[in-house]
Structure formats: C-alpha cells, structure tokens
Design an enzyme around this catalytic site. Sequence first.
Site, mmCIF file in Angstrom:
data_model
loop_
_atom_site.group_PDB
_atom_site.id
_atom_site.type_symbol
_atom_site.label_atom_id
_atom_site.label_comp_id
_atom_site.label_asym_id
_atom_site.label_seq_id
_atom_site.Cartn_x
_atom_site.Cartn_y
_atom_site.Cartn_z
ATOM 1 N N CYS A 1 7.743 -14.069 -13.393
ATOM 2 C CA CYS A 1 7.828 -15.141 -13.896
ATOM 3 C C CYS A 1 6.917 -16.018 -12.631
ATOM 4 C CB CYS A 1 9.002 -15.695 -14.525
ATOM 5 S SG CYS A 1 10.246 -15.815 -13.176
ATOM 6 N N ASP B 1 6.007 -22.903 -19.392
ATOM 7 C CA ASP B 1 7.112 -22.000 -19.245
ATOM 8 C C ASP B 1 6.304 -20.555 -19.540
ATOM 9 O OD1 ASP B 1 9.271 -20.381 -19.102
ATOM 10 O OD2 ASP B 1 10.450 -21.416 -20.673
ATOM 11 N N HIS C 1 8.044 -17.565 -19.634
ATOM 12 C CA HIS C 1 8.639 -16.636 -20.132
ATOM 13 C C HIS C 1 8.696 -16.520 -21.694
ATOM 14 C CE1 HIS C 1 10.890 -18.259 -16.563
ATOM 15 N NE2 HIS C 1 11.455 -16.979 -16.414
#
Length: 497
Positions: free
Chosen positions: A138, A380, A382
């Site tokens: 990430c 994000d 993720h």
Amino acid sequence: MNSVSPSAAQYVGLVMQDEQVESWRQPPLERQRSFGFRTPQASDSSREAAREPDEMEKVKAKLMSAWNNVKYGWTIKTKTSFNKVSPVTILGHSYLLNSEDEVERFRRDFVSRIWLTYRREFPPLDGSTWTTDCGWGCMLRSGQMLLAQGLVVHLMPRDWAWPDAQQLTDVDFEVFRPRSPVRAGGVPIPSFGSLRGSSTPEKIPASSQAPKFCPRKRPDSAKDQQAEPIHSKLITWFGDQPPAPFGVHQLVEIGKSSGKKAGDWYGPSIVAHILRKAVAKNSVAQNLAVYVAQDCTVYKEDVLRLCDPSLTPADPSNQAWKSVIILVPVRLGGEALNPSYIECVKNILKLDCCIGVIGGKPKHSLYFIGFQDDQLLYLDPHLCQPTVDVAQADFSLESFHCSSPKKMPFSRMDPSCTIGFYAKNKKDFESLCSAVSTAISSSKEKYPIFTFVEGQGQDYGLEGPSSNHSGPLAHILPPGPLSRSNTRRSSEEFVFL
C-alpha cells in the site's frame, strides 16, 4: 499489513514442524551427510535441504496472497458527507459546495486524480512467487500516486481534468447543510431542497446535484482532450508489468538496495528514496528530478545543483533547467499526531505547489490530497483489482480513477509521512520556498516540521543528494549547525529535541 487467517498460519506452522521432525528421523548416516560429511550423494542432500526453506516461503506467499486477495477484493460502498458551509480543499483548489456548479467542479477535480491500488495476477516479482501486492504494497501504491500527481502537473496543461470524468456517474458522496447554519450576516444558507424533514440536516445525493452529463462544456475541454494521449501514456508508466518504469516490479527491485523485498512493508521515507532512484534511472520523465530532504531540511544549493546542469560541468551539453519534485519525510509527533501540526498540514495542502502527502494509519498507507474542517480527504489503495494490460491499445482507464471520496479525522493520521512539492522552474522553486516557509511557520510548536536552508548538505556533514542514503533520520531543528545525537538505525525512526 501482512495479514493471514489463523487457520492458514496454523497450517504453515504445522508443516514446518513436521518437516523438522522428519529430518531428525533420518538414519545416522543421512544426518552425517546433512552436517557436511562427504558422500557421493552429499551435494544432492544439501541442494534438497536448501530447497526446503524456499518451498516454505512459496507456500507462505501463496497462502497470504490468497487471503489478501479475498480480504481486499471487495469493498462496502459508503457515502462520504460534505457540508456546504466549509470549503473543501484539494491540492491548492478550494470548493464551497453550495451550488450545483461547485459540486460538479469538485467532482470532476477529484475523479481526475490518478488512483493506483493493489493489483492481482501480474507477472511474478523478480526473485519471488508474488503475483500480487495485496496486504503489503500500500505504501508503494501511495508513493506511485504521489509521483503520478507530480507527473500530471509536469506534463499536462494547468488545471487539466479528465474528459471522461463525467461518465463516472456513480460518485459516492453527498452534501448536507448543518442544522440552522447562518452566514455572518445572518442570512440562512441556501439549500437544494430537503430530502427529509426540516428537523434533520439536509442531504442531497451527489447524483442529484451533479448532472450525469453537464450540458455546458468547460472552456478548456478541447485542451483536455488533446492531452489524453499523454494521460494514457503516463498511466502505462505505472503498469504492473516488469518493463514499466514506475511499476511495482521496478520499485520493488530498487527497494532491494535498501534491504527491502517483495512482501515487506515499506515506510514513507524509504518510498521517497525509491521514487528518487526510479526517476533518476529512467528517461521517460524528461527534464524532471526528484530531491529528498535530509534530516527534515531542504538544502537550497543541493536543489539548484540538481536542477541546473550549468552548475555542474559534468554534462555541459544539457543546459536546460530541470523541474523538481521535492519529497520531505517528516514525523509529526511521537506515537500519535501532534495536534499543533494540524493547521500546518492544512496550510501545506492549500498550496498550488503541493502534490500531496503519503502516510495514513500504522501499516495502512493512504494518499492525502485535501481536507474539509478537521477531516482529511484521501485516495485509498486498499482495493485489489485485476491487472490491466496497459500494453494494449485503448486500454480502459476507469480503474485508474476513483469515484468515492473518503475522509478521516486528522487525529487518526500516523505521524510518520512524506510531503511532496513540485516546482517547474527556478522562479517557481523560489516561490515554493517562500510559500512553504510561511505555511509551516503557522505551527504553535517551537520548531517547524522542516526547514529550508542555504548551502549544501555536505556543508553540515551530511551526504549529498545523489547518495544511496535510503532513510534519513528526521531531526526537527531550526536552521543552523546540526548536532549529531545517538540515533537508532531504523529509517523510519526520528529524533526529537
């Protein structure tokens, strides 16, 4: 981030234990061979023993990949609420969401940001069996987004917007009016109409505020359309294939020199240096350099020497000034974010020269691009998506742009982060130094989060910008001679005075 289910972890542990027991059940002669006694089959036994750890690593990697693909392969869609009273800031642009035009401008700006997430089923990373970065990559993805934003402002027209942003109609946010808000003059805030009773905050879904296809074209829409080939080309540089100059394959390979490998978690300071090396290694980003601050200090002469080839006689043929991305690894507190630095971060995100902040929560990296009130706005990484073959003509760009703005409180931000800036020319660099110095001086703390200093890093006993120093320790110090204190070796640790 290397999460794996308890049952999978138990399976791996049992397999390892069984193999150890089995090895000691061998006859004495076999055990002697394993300790180095030469027999005709000694080389075969040693090769077999060496293969066992590799096989265990492969089993572990496959189990973790399978679990993380499931964990990050889906998401629950939730609507993020924005209010009409406070402006929303995105990297130097401000939007007051009290009209349909403003909502549409904000929506187009956000969707145009390049979004890079976990991917699965890409070619194995060199020297490993990893075919996904789910669960550990990430921070690399956040770093890619930071670099992508720098390349957008470097290569694309000013205030460029993705022409196809209007086609992403499923934008998940809503705008509401707080209870009984009034302007300074006592005039009630206008609303679009209440979906509920007057006793509750008024909420208007973004789909009802922003028309799916705006009938009025932006004045720059033709210029944006002409820049689309550059947009597509830029995204191919971050493709998940080994040749991509800024793809995860190349970044992981560069990270090996810093002691990192596929499957490890990367910190924001390490990633800053990986990005610097990646840009220096490749010629696709012409006339662009990356400078990483040392000890929370930007040495102006080091930047000038990096950007102005005429100051370094090594390459007299190239006299053009190079644009520069400046990355500053910082620590904004101890175990948690120091609230005194919140206003400082806000002021930085208001600057046109800012290209974002990579950080997030512990072991959970995010790419911060703006804020509203005391909430950070972020992209994000993720979400695990299938790998896109960017080598194909007219590949789909939709998975590289996000339609779901997300917010989180400043209080949840991890204090370890890296801040990015961009300067196109020498004049912009001088303006950047002045604007950023003013922004960071707003902190109530005695020392700013970082400083600009005349001279070179070597004048203070530090390594030069071209060194392979991969993880600077961050001393929060004012301009002046830097003292050397006892520090730990971790590149993600910082010393506070």
